[in-house]
Design an enzyme around this catalytic site. Sequence first.
Site, PDB file in Angstrom:
ATOM      1  N   ASP A 145      19.235  14.959 -27.920  1.00 36.64           N
ATOM      2  CA  ASP A 145      18.036  14.167 -27.667  1.00 36.64           C
ATOM      3  C   ASP A 145      16.803  15.034 -27.515  1.00 36.64           C
ATOM      4  O   ASP A 145      16.877  16.205 -27.136  1.00 36.64           O
ATOM      5  CB  ASP A 145      18.190  13.358 -26.368  1.00 36.64           C
ATOM      6  CG  ASP A 145      19.135  12.188 -26.542  1.00 36.64           C
ATOM      7  OD1 ASP A 145      19.312  11.746 -27.674  1.00 36.64           O
ATOM      8  OD2 ASP A 145      19.682  11.727 -25.521  1.00 36.64           O
ATOM      9  N   GLU A 180       0.817  -1.220   0.000  1.00 40.68           N
ATOM     10  CA  GLU A 180       0.000   0.000   0.000  1.00 40.68           C
ATOM     11  C   GLU A 180       0.850   1.269   0.000  1.00 40.68           C
ATOM     12  O   GLU A 180       0.443   2.297  -0.519  1.00 40.68           O
ATOM     13  CB  GLU A 180      -0.936  -0.010   1.224  1.00 40.68           C
ATOM     14  CG  GLU A 180      -1.905   1.166   1.283  1.00 40.68           C
ATOM     15  CD  GLU A 180      -2.884   1.174   0.115  1.00 40.68           C
ATOM     16  OE1 GLU A 180      -3.415   2.254  -0.192  1.00 40.68           O
ATOM     17  OE2 GLU A 180      -3.119   0.102  -0.499  1.00 40.68           O
TER      18      GLU A 180
END
Length: 245
Positions: A169, A116
Amino acid sequence: MKIDILTLFPNMFTGVLGESIIKKAQEKEKVSFRIVNFRDYADNKHQNVDDYPYGGGAGMVLSPQPLFDAVEDLTKDTGTKPKVILLCPQGVKYTQKKAEELANEEHLIFICGHYEGYDERIREHLSTEEISIGDFVLTGGELAAMVISDSVVRLLPGVLGNEDSPILDSHSSGLLEHPHYTRPANFRGMEVPEVLLSGNHKHIEEWREKESLRRTYLRRPDLLEKYDLSEKQKIWLKEFDANKE
């Protein structure tokens, strides 16, 4: 660079770290990895690393003890202050800019969560920052650690064959990358733009800049909201707008 990854599933990293650019970076001694199963640090006889949340609720929560002990053990003789990164959906969204920042660090420690969530004391007193790779939820932080490691390692000096590659990039310049072409010049009637065959480097660079801007305008216009446009680029945007109509 040293990268330590704390995980309950160390075998998930075997393929990723043993192939491609990350493998070559390790062979060049540009980076070293340690994949640590933090269950080994649990101080109870059943090696439990999670427990029920105080106050009730669904799921289990990772306990602080194994992770605190693991990080302390990994850093006790290093002489450096590592970045301890908690991978979770609540973290800041990962970007190329963050990858460039992390590439300047000497030591990164990634904590891969499961169940969780984390005991809040891990967030407040152990991690130095929290990162999310997107607005979605994974079953654990392992895939996120792989993604971030790959994006960081390729930026380290000497890792890529062409030192200009990471600079050009997509996202590194603030824009998406321009289109690329290779041989043959004519494939099934689909031709390479004539300017790329001209040999005129000035015209080629201008074409690439314009096409980079066009691609960003069409696919990720949100990136332009924070981009400092030149006068030439502003003229191109008006041209794109006119053609769009």
